[in-house]
Design a protein around this motif. Structure first.
Motif, PDB file in Angstrom:
ATOM      1  N   GLU A 164       0.397  17.269   9.198  1.00  0.00           N
ATOM      2  CA  GLU A 164      -0.940  17.064   8.627  1.00  0.00           C
ATOM      3  C   GLU A 164      -1.788  18.330   8.729  1.00  0.00           C
ATOM      4  N   ARG A 187      -8.717  13.768  -7.828  1.00  0.00           N
ATOM      5  CA  ARG A 187      -7.301  13.738  -8.210  1.00  0.00           C
ATOM      6  C   ARG A 187      -6.900  15.027  -8.932  1.00  0.00           C
ATOM      7  N   ILE A 192     -14.071  11.681   0.401  1.00  0.00           N
ATOM      8  CA  ILE A 192     -14.154  11.639  -1.064  1.00  0.00           C
ATOM      9  C   ILE A 192     -15.504  11.052  -1.473  1.00  0.00           C
ATOM     10  N   ASP A 213     -13.284   9.825  -7.608  1.00  0.00           N
ATOM     11  CA  ASP A 213     -11.827   9.722  -7.453  1.00  0.00           C
ATOM     12  C   ASP A 213     -11.064  10.552  -8.482  1.00  0.00           C
ATOM     13  N   ASP A 263      -4.752  22.820   1.872  1.00  0.00           N
ATOM     14  CA  ASP A 263      -5.833  22.280   1.044  1.00  0.00           C
ATOM     15  C   ASP A 263      -7.112  23.089   1.212  1.00  0.00           C
ATOM     16  N   ARG A 284      -9.064  12.974   2.429  1.00  0.00           N
ATOM     17  CA  ARG A 284      -9.224  11.571   2.020  1.00  0.00           C
ATOM     18  C   ARG A 284     -10.381  10.885   2.751  1.00  0.00           C
ATOM     19  N   THR A 285     -10.817  11.459   3.864  1.00  0.00           N
ATOM     20  CA  THR A 285     -11.905  10.856   4.637  1.00  0.00           C
ATOM     21  C   THR A 285     -13.283  11.214   4.090  1.00  0.00           C
ATOM     22  N   THR A 324      -3.951  16.200   1.164  1.00  0.00           N
ATOM     23  CA  THR A 324      -4.461  15.276   2.183  1.00  0.00           C
ATOM     24  C   THR A 324      -5.335  14.175   1.594  1.00  0.00           C
ATOM     25  N   THR A 325      -5.352  14.045   0.263  1.00  0.00           N
ATOM     26  CA  THR A 325      -5.987  12.865  -0.344  1.00  0.00           C
ATOM     27  C   THR A 325      -4.943  11.811  -0.694  1.00  0.00           C
ATOM     28  N   LYS A 326      -3.679  12.153  -0.587  1.00  0.00           N
ATOM     29  CA  LYS A 326      -2.620  11.213  -0.948  1.00  0.00           C
ATOM     30  C   LYS A 326      -2.454  10.143   0.141  1.00  0.00           C
ATOM     31  N   PRO A 327      -2.208   8.893  -0.253  1.00  0.00           N
ATOM     32  CA  PRO A 327      -1.977   7.843   0.754  1.00  0.00           C
ATOM     33  C   PRO A 327      -0.699   8.112   1.542  1.00  0.00           C
ATOM     34  N   LEU A 341     -15.462  17.744   0.771  1.00  0.00           N
ATOM     35  CA  LEU A 341     -14.037  17.782   1.099  1.00  0.00           C
ATOM     36  C   LEU A 341     -13.735  18.978   1.987  1.00  0.00           C
TER      37      LEU A 341
END
Length: 364
Positions: free
Chosen positions: A130, A192, A183, A188, A137, A180-181, A198-201, A169
């Protein structure tokens, strides 16, 4: 409509073994040295869904066509990947292309399988991966934001809108939090387009020894706690067992799993979790030729759901005859459901629900 999950992790954690089991192929070489997977290997697998067989039996269909999910086996990452260490640049390029991340963590001890960090610690490994993704990123956004900020000061509205998305971000990443924490609300689609990793699930897959396949072990329990804190998903599997199961005839799999105290295959749980991770939903079409599952994103309207079958269905959409799966089963088919008043005719604003059995009316 294609959706894919990238299988990532440090070298020698069981990524390629899991991929081989998922696809029941030997596309990925599972060997005891780093970077045995050089190019991303891609496999499409059927999404297990017991509803298909029940629908096909009622519809007396000649064949069953399940929906599928794509898995990408990506070369192992090492510390320093964001600076190009190991196969870092290639790893990062490949992971940007996937829709979700399946993060395989080694939760087993084995002196015969070396660990790139010298010891088994899944939390440390998760943080290593991570951190590298966050650093990459952050570097990407820092290169974008400076010229945009200059344009924004000159009242460039497009630049101002982009800066409003990027700055929170970037602040999160500088604080050591994944993008992702942070956004912004309603952003969205703009996020994208930034292709941040680090926005991907994320789905954590804990690879445990055979004896812990049914219950997990202390290491997987640590991962479960981390996943819960992050709001991420977690599945426990034994990749070695799954490799064996994938080679067995279907008739023998249940007995083999039962002997290990397992009610279902870990692979089925990984596939189902990956499907859920992407926010996907399934609707069905039933007929004498085939019973088929179709994949859509949750919240898709009827005309766009029809387009998954053929674009003409969306262009000429009139309505769709809709029966919920339980009603179709209870009515023993379309006629029974209709007689019971459980068939509805829905228009173009209808949000298709998971399990809907649909028949589209269209005219082109």
């Amino acid at each position: 409509m294609g959706f894919n999950c990238g299988i990532v992790g440090l070298p020698n954690v069981g990524k390629s073994t899991l991929f081989n089991a998922l696809t029941a192929t030997a596309q990925a070489q599972a060997a005891n040295y780093p970077f045995c997977t050089i190019e991303p290997n891609v496999g499409r697998v059927a999404v297990p869904d017991p509803r298909l067989a029940a629908l096909a039996a009622i519809g007396r269909s000649q064949k069953i066509v399940p929906t599928s999910l794509e898995f990408v086996d990506i070369a192992g990452l090492v510390r320093g990947a964001s600076r190009g260490e190991g196969l870092g640049n290639q790893f990062l390029a490949n992971i940007r292309e996937v829709d979700a991340i399946i993060h395989v963590l080694r939760c087993f001890e084995d002196d015969d399988v070396t660990h790139v960090e010298g010891s088994v610690d899944p939390i440390r490994d998760a943080e290593t991966v991570e951190t590298e993704l966050m650093l990459a990123d952050m570097d990407s956004l820092e290169k974008r934001v400076a010229p945009l900020q200059k344009k924004a000061k000159n009242n460039d509205r497009d630049a101002q809108a982009q800066v409003a998305v990027i700055e929170p971000l970037l602040a999160a990443l500088r604080e050591g939090r994944p993008a992702r924490t942070a956004i912004p609300s309603g952003a969205d689609e703009a996020v994208r387009r930034l292709q941040l990793m680090t926005t991907k699930p994320v789905l954590y897959v804990c690879n445990v020894e055979e004896a812990a396949a049914a219950t997990g072990n202390p290491q997987s329990a640590r991962v479960a706690a981390r996943a819960a804190a992050e709001g991420a998903a977690m599945v426990v599997v034994s990749a070695a067992i799954e490799a064996e199961v994938s080679q067995l005839p279907d008739a023998d799999r249940a007995e083999f799993l039962d002997g290990l105290g397992l009610s279902d295959s870990g692979l089925d749980r990984v596939i189902a979790a990956g499907y859920g991770l992407l926010g996907l939903s399934t609707y069905f079409t039933v007929g004498p030729k085939e019973t088929r599952a179709w994949t859509i994103t949750a919240g898709t309207r009827a005309p766009q759901a029809a387009a998954v079958i053929h674009n003409d269905f969306e262009r000429g959409f009139i309505a769709c005859e809709t029966i919920a799966y339980p009603d179709y089963i209870a009515g023993r088919g379309e006629a029974g459901a209709k007689e019971a008043g459980r068939m509805r005719v829905e228009g173009r604003d209808y949000l298709v629900r998971d399990g809907d059995v649909l028949l589209f009316r269209f005219n082109v």
